[in-house]
Design a protein around this motif. Structure first.
Motif, PDB file in Angstrom:
ATOM      1  N   ILE A 102      -1.207   4.319   1.877  1.00 49.62           N
ATOM      2  CA  ILE A 102      -0.693   3.062   1.332  1.00 49.62           C
ATOM      3  C   ILE A 102      -0.578   2.013   2.429  1.00 49.62           C
ATOM      4  O   ILE A 102      -0.912   0.837   2.226  1.00 49.62           O
ATOM      5  CB  ILE A 102       0.660   3.302   0.636  1.00 49.62           C
ATOM      6  CG1 ILE A 102       0.466   4.217  -0.577  1.00 49.62           C
ATOM      7  CG2 ILE A 102       1.302   1.983   0.234  1.00 49.62           C
ATOM      8  CD1 ILE A 102       1.751   4.657  -1.253  1.00 49.62           C
ATOM      9  N   VAL A 140       0.151  -4.109  -7.615  1.00 46.07           N
ATOM     10  CA  VAL A 140       0.586  -3.380  -6.422  1.00 46.07           C
ATOM     11  C   VAL A 140       2.016  -2.876  -6.580  1.00 46.07           C
ATOM     12  O   VAL A 140       2.332  -1.730  -6.240  1.00 46.07           O
ATOM     13  CB  VAL A 140       0.472  -4.277  -5.167  1.00 46.07           C
ATOM     14  CG1 VAL A 140       1.153  -3.620  -3.968  1.00 46.07           C
ATOM     15  CG2 VAL A 140      -0.995  -4.561  -4.844  1.00 46.07           C
ATOM     16  N   ASP A 190      -3.892   0.546   2.958  1.00 46.29           N
ATOM     17  CA  ASP A 190      -4.258  -0.350   1.855  1.00 46.29           C
ATOM     18  C   ASP A 190      -3.612  -1.720   2.005  1.00 46.29           C
ATOM     19  O   ASP A 190      -4.190  -2.737   1.609  1.00 46.29           O
ATOM     20  CB  ASP A 190      -3.813   0.245   0.513  1.00 46.29           C
ATOM     21  CG  ASP A 190      -4.631   1.457   0.110  1.00 46.29           C
ATOM     22  OD1 ASP A 190      -5.777   1.583   0.574  1.00 46.29           O
ATOM     23  OD2 ASP A 190      -4.111   2.275  -0.667  1.00 46.29           O
ATOM     24  N   LEU A 199       4.147   1.134  -6.629  1.00 47.17           N
ATOM     25  CA  LEU A 199       4.938   1.350  -5.410  1.00 47.17           C
ATOM     26  C   LEU A 199       6.426   1.434  -5.716  1.00 47.17           C
ATOM     27  O   LEU A 199       7.130   2.287  -5.150  1.00 47.17           O
ATOM     28  CB  LEU A 199       4.660   0.239  -4.404  1.00 47.17           C
ATOM     29  CG  LEU A 199       3.258   0.221  -3.790  1.00 47.17           C
ATOM     30  CD1 LEU A 199       3.156  -0.849  -2.714  1.00 47.17           C
ATOM     31  CD2 LEU A 199       2.898   1.590  -3.219  1.00 47.17           C
ATOM     32  N   TYR A 255      -2.804   3.715  -5.861  1.00 50.58           N
ATOM     33  CA  TYR A 255      -1.670   3.671  -4.940  1.00 50.58           C
ATOM     34  C   TYR A 255      -0.814   4.916  -5.026  1.00 50.58           C
ATOM     35  O   TYR A 255      -0.293   5.399  -4.010  1.00 50.58           O
ATOM     36  CB  TYR A 255      -0.829   2.416  -5.191  1.00 50.58           C
ATOM     37  CG  TYR A 255      -1.394   1.196  -4.498  1.00 50.58           C
ATOM     38  CD1 TYR A 255      -1.217   1.009  -3.134  1.00 50.58           C
ATOM     39  CD2 TYR A 255      -2.131   0.252  -5.192  1.00 50.58           C
ATOM     40  CE1 TYR A 255      -1.759  -0.093  -2.482  1.00 50.58           C
ATOM     41  CE2 TYR A 255      -2.676  -0.846  -4.556  1.00 50.58           C
ATOM     42  CZ  TYR A 255      -2.484  -1.021  -3.204  1.00 50.58           C
ATOM     43  OH  TYR A 255      -3.025  -2.103  -2.559  1.00 50.58           O
TER      44      TYR A 255
END
Length: 542
Positions: free
Chosen positions: A254, A70, A257, A74, A99
């Motif tokens: 996002i 993750v 998510d 990001l 992502y």
């Protein structure tokens, strides 16, 4: 490194011999979903992430592989929040491309993967990677990454490289200065490059060789922890890396998510920084041989590092000591933590951040909301025991032994803060020391710690001189790493380079190869050789 579980412990849902490797995907005990190359797990996440949610499960932290899967995209995206084109090297779980496609500004993401069966097997992670398969902005390039970049001339706003581990045949070539030269040519103006590096089953020197290769082509970069044994380097071709815009976590796709994840706040993400060009440059410029096609230190050393189960412990402990010399040298203050939670509790600096916030909230109306656990309970006991002593007038039976509690509570109370001191804590300690006629070394140590915490480097330098003049030095009053690093940095930042050298030589053992010692020594050497490169004597006031 994880290996695929035995058949009686896992349900194999995908198994194919590809053109470059055997790819398998499995579900272990309905708790973990994973994908493996030749039996070595390349990506995994909790099984619950693939299941429908009714909103009653509570918020989850980012742990194990999922934290890196993750955070890699990001954090990289945060440094290029309006990126329109992106390339991801290595498909894995597909979560990185997914992502990045969560950004409304992205127009196309190209996922470069050499093994087609890895893409097919990754469908076991659906729906957490759904955009990479279902979004019209997503495309695949089935190709070796070096060949792909050599054959094309497309420029990207964001490139993220997360291949397999470098002991896998051929992978180490994606960590060389020649490859980074290719990447640099394919970055658009203002673009950023993200490079994943593992810190397990590898040595500090091998990681430094990778960093040196990247350093040769990127004038600015910052390192981030993404898991206890994983790091991300975010680099750019500019003289300074664009500051991250953590608002990317609020992009609608996002945010949706991550609705079930503990909030990723600026404090959570900022604290993961672990230095950059300013810190590592002096060491990399002269002491480290870059990994390259013609000097393949990584290719030659990766398998050995794995066989010996080595660890890049110098990197994993960069943020461990109380005094953050990296933040001080970079002039990057870190406020006292305010949030009592973290989405990345397995990373030690993140844990220290939440412990600090919880301890400082223990005597406020927020105390009822503080979650109790063994770590917090022990720290709170030490804090309250110390406070009871500080409220009295009786001196301890053993000053040196008692002061170790002061050092421990100070560390737990401040966490990773840099340039900020808890004024009430230090006021109570200093008043008690005066009231009870404490020995000079206790007063000087407190002054030294307080000055370092507040980045009052002139005061810290004076206090260090008092400590170094005491014959009992080194017997437990102040942690050795804090004394050496703090005294040297304080003298550097007040322009006394000769005194900094004298302290460094006195407190550093001959042949010391610990990473912090090497970084500090290289920084000191750069200051000695180039007066213009010396840091300013500015002292931020919290």
């Amino acid at each position: 490194v994880r290996q695929l579980a035995p058949l009686d412990e896992a349900s194999i849902v995908f198994y194919r011999d590809g053109r470059t490797a055997t790819v398998s995907a499995a579900i272990e005990h309905e708790s973990t979903v994973l994908i493996a190359t030749n039996g070595k797990v390349d990506a995994s996440l909790p099984y619950s992430w693939t299941q429908p949610r009714d909103g009653g499960e509570g918020l989850e932290a980012l742990t194990r592989d999922v934290a890196t899967q993750v955070l890699l995209p990001l954090i990289t995206l945060a440094h290029a929040p309006r990126a329109r084109t992106a390339a991801v090297i290595g498909h894995g779980s597909g979560m990185s491309s997914h992502y990045i496609l969560g950004s409304p500004h992205v127009e196309q993401v190209t996922t470069i993967e050499i093994e087609p069966e890895m893409i097919a097997g990754s469908r076991v992670f659906h729906p957490v990677n759904r955009r990479v398969f279902e979004d019209s902005r997503s495309r695949f390039a089935i190709e070796d990454a070096r060949a792909y970049f050599a054959a094309g001339d497309t420029r990207y706003d964001l490139i993220l490289s997360e291949p397999s581990n470098p002991w896998v045949s051929g992978v180490s070539s994606l960590f060389t200065r020649e490859f980074y030269a290719q990447v640099a040519r394919h970055l658009a103006a203002g673009g950023v490059f993200g490079q994943w590096i593992h810190l397990y089953e590898i040595s500090d020197d091998l990681v430094l060789g990778i960093l040196a290769a990247l350093h040769d082509h990127f004038p600015s970069y910052t390192l981030y922890f993404t898991a206890p044994n994983d790091m991300l380097i975010v680099a750019s071709l500019g003289n300074s890396l664009p500051e991250p815009d953590w608002g990317v976590v609020r992009y609608p796709g996002i945010e949706s998510d991550l609705a079930h994840v503990v909030p990723l706040t600026p404090q959570t993400l900022d604290v993961l920084r672990a230095g950059g060009h300013v810190t590592f440059g002096p060491l990399l410029d002269r002491d480290i041989v870059p990994n390259s096609d013609f000097h393949p230190v990584l290719d030659l050393g990766a398998e050995r590092g794995r066989f010996l189960s080595q660890s890049a412990s110098g990197f994993t402990s960069l943020r461990s000591p109380r005094f953050d010399m990296i933040a001080a040298l970079e002039g990057r203050p870190i406020p006292l933590p305010m949030e009592m939670w973290s989405a990345t509790p397995e990373i030690s600096v993140a844990r220290a951040t939440t412990l600090s916030a919880r301890l400082r909230a223990s005597d406020t109306p927020q105390a009822d909301t503080v979650t109790s656990d063994a770590e917090y309970t022990g720290a709170l006991y030490r804090k309250r025991t110390l406070e009871a002593v500080l409220a009295g007038s009786a001196p301890p039976a053993d000053w040196e032994l008692w002061f170790r509690t002061v050092v421990a509570v100070e560390r737990e109370l401040h966490g990773p803060a840099a340039g900020f001191a808890d004024a009430n804590f230090y006021l109570s300690v200093e008043r008690y020391l005066v009231r009870t006629g404490a020995p000079e070394v206790a007063l000087a140590t407190t002054q030294f710690m307080h000055a370092l915490a507040a980045w009052n480097f002139r005061e810290a330098s004076h206090a260090a001189d008092r400590l170094l003049a005491d014959p009992t030095i080194g017997t437990g009053w102040v942690p050795p790493d804090m004394l050496r690093d703090g005294a040297v940095v304080a003298k550097l930042l007040t322009g006394d380079v000769a005194a900094a050298r004298a302290v460094y030589d006195r407190l550093t053992f001959a042949g010391d190869t610990e990473l912090r010692s090497r970084l500090l020594g290289a920084y000191l050497r750069a200051a000695e050789e180039s007066p213009a490169a010396r840091p300013s004597a500015g002292e931020p006031t919290p």
